[in-house]
Design an enzyme around this catalytic site. Structure first.
Site, PDB file in Angstrom:
ATOM      1  CG  HIS A   1     -16.808   6.369   3.552  1.00 24.20           C
ATOM      2  ND1 HIS A   1     -17.041   6.209   4.902  1.00 24.20           N
ATOM      3  CD2 HIS A   1     -16.711   5.110   3.049  1.00 24.20           C
ATOM      4  CE1 HIS A   1     -17.090   4.910   5.168  1.00 24.20           C
ATOM      5  NE2 HIS A   1     -16.876   4.225   4.062  1.00 24.20           N
TER       6      HIS A   1
ATOM      7  NE  ARG B   1     -14.655  -3.285   2.956  1.00 27.13           N
ATOM      8  CZ  ARG B   1     -14.925  -4.362   2.258  1.00 27.13           C
ATOM      9  NH1 ARG B   1     -14.258  -5.445   2.431  1.00 27.13           N
ATOM     10  NH2 ARG B   1     -15.876  -4.358   1.332  1.00 27.13           N
ATOM     11  CB  THR B   2     -18.593   0.977   6.781  1.00 29.64           C
ATOM     12  OG1 THR B   2     -17.682   1.187   5.705  1.00 29.64           O
ATOM     13  CG2 THR B   2     -18.752   2.259   7.562  1.00 29.64           C
TER      14      THR B   2
ATOM     15  NE  ARG C   1     -21.804   3.060   3.522  1.00 27.49           N
ATOM     16  CZ  ARG C   1     -20.807   2.223   3.264  1.00 27.49           C
ATOM     17  NH1 ARG C   1     -21.038   1.088   2.639  1.00 27.49           N
ATOM     18  NH2 ARG C   1     -19.567   2.524   3.620  1.00 27.49           N
TER      19      ARG C   1
ATOM     20  CE  LYS D   1     -44.394  -0.872   7.902  1.00 31.51           C
ATOM     21  NZ  LYS D   1     -44.653  -0.875   9.340  1.00 31.51           N
TER      22      LYS D   1
HETATM   23  C1  NCD Z   1     -16.386   2.197   0.083  1.00 27.64           C
HETATM   24  C2  NCD Z   1     -17.683   2.978   0.089  1.00 27.64           C
HETATM   25  O1  NCD Z   1     -18.695   2.482   0.591  1.00 27.64           O
HETATM   26  O2  NCD Z   1     -17.630   4.094  -0.382  1.00 27.64           O
HETATM   27  N1  NCD Z   1     -16.430   1.039   0.843  1.00 27.64           N
HETATM   28  C3  NCD Z   1     -15.984   1.083   2.135  1.00 27.64           C
HETATM   29  O3  NCD Z   1     -16.631   1.622   2.996  1.00 27.64           O
HETATM   30  N2  NCD Z   1     -14.755   0.569   2.386  1.00 27.64           N
HETATM   31  C4  NCD Z   1     -15.798   1.986  -1.245  1.00 27.64           C
HETATM   32  C5  NCD Z   1     -16.643   1.432  -2.356  1.00 27.64           C
HETATM   33  O4  NCD Z   1     -17.801   1.060  -2.165  1.00 27.64           O
HETATM   34  O5  NCD Z   1     -16.106   1.350  -3.466  1.00 27.64           O
END
Ligand code: NCD
Length: 299
Positions: free
Chosen positions: A130, A52-53, A102, A81
């Site tokens: 997040h 999703r993100t 991320r 590397k």
């Molecule tokens: C979440 C995350 O990556 O923290 N996912 C997201 O971005 N919707 C939730 C999760 O991984 O449980």
């Protein structure tokens, strides 16, 4: 401008994001492209899995007329590397106008921001934060409940390792809300978060029960990948399951949210229930990230 954490985010900033998201919402729905970020490049660096993100940032950027570069698998980048985060950031800053990142390490986004002057947007740093998820969560609450102030919100599941919980708790803490934290004892939220919220004047309760009549029940996945010991994970893996049976004990007007992906904590049989809003919630990722990108990179 960086978006690293909701902890010190001002209410006025959050309100500006929500206001802009409202304007972007019909654009996102019509899938019509704007030209606000024409000529701008966004780098998406995903050192951890994402659906999703990553996709929603990419879609949001394209809908604003911009271009996206990046990687979603560090095994195919020079990270494999042994390149340091600092070097990756220093290089990418000359290719892009902003970075969405991320990373499995807590504090990685804040660290990255030390090595560059281009905006860093934290798309998840370990179990810490997040923030863009929290902003889309707030937009979902506002859109579906027409307000945030005055609500009671139950945050449930993995409160210890869940970064969406940490970000949303602090973001809600800027409003006049009551928060109930529901988790198995082993996955309780950190004491300092409770203390911060209480100092901000928020009413906070803790329970191990998800049966609630709160305005919102926000469920989360048990974060298997964060457990140092798989046996500890197995003990709590099925702590909460929302199915047709347990749904009967949830308030008639309680909106059910989840950042997704779900594993077994919400069974698909309840997806049709009018209280289940997690897919609508994930769709708000697009206008929210359009709003954020336009604020970070727009003129
Ligand atoms: C979440 C995350 O990556 O923290 N996912 C997201 O971005 N919707 C939730 C999760 O991984 O449980």
């Amino acid at each position: 401008m960086n978006i690293i954490s909701t902890r010190h985010m001002k209410r006025s900033f959050i309100e500006e994001v929500l206001e802009r998201t409202k304007k972007m919402d019909p654009v996102a729905e019509s899938k019509k492209q704007l030209d606000i970020l024409e000529g701008k490049i966004l780098a998406t660096l995903f050192f951890e899995p994402s659906t999703r993100t990553n996709l929603s940032f990419t879609t949001a950027m394209k809908m604003l007329g911009g271009t996206v570069i990046g990687f979603d698998n560090p095994r195919t980048s020079s990270v494999k590397k042994g390149e340091t985060l600092a070097d990756t950031i220093r290089v990418v800053q000359s290719y892009a106008n902003a970075i969405v990142m991320r990373h499995p390490n807590e504090g990685a986004a804040a660290l990255a921001a030390e090595f560059t002057n281009i905006p860093i947007i934290n798309a998840g740093d370990g179990s810490n934060q997040h923030p863009t998820q929290a902003l889309l969560d707030l937009y979902t609450i506002l859109k579906e409940k027409h307000k945030i102030d005055g609500l009671e919100i139950t945050l449930a599941g993995d409160l210890k390792y869940g970064r969406t919980i940490h970000s949303l708790a602090y973001a809600l803490g800027k409003f006049d809300v009551s928060i109930v934290f529901a988790s198995p004892p082993a996955l309780r939220i950190q004491r300092w978060i409770i203390n911060d919220l209480k100092s901000a004047g928020i009413s906070v309760k803790e329970t191990d029960n998800i049966e609630t009549t709160s305005d919102v029940l926000y469920l989360t996945r048990i974060q298997k990948e964060r457990f140092p010991d798989i046996e500890e994970y197995q003990k709590v893996a099925s702590a909460y399951v929302l199915n047709e049976e347990s749904l009967k004990k949830i308030g008639k007007e309680t909106m059910i949210m989840h950042p997704l992906p779900r594993v077994n904590e919400i069974t698909p049989e309840i997806d049709h229930d009018k209280r289940a809003k997690y897919f609508v919630q994930s769709s708000y990722g697009i206008p929210t990230r359009m709003a954020i990108l336009s604020m970070v990179m727009g003129d």
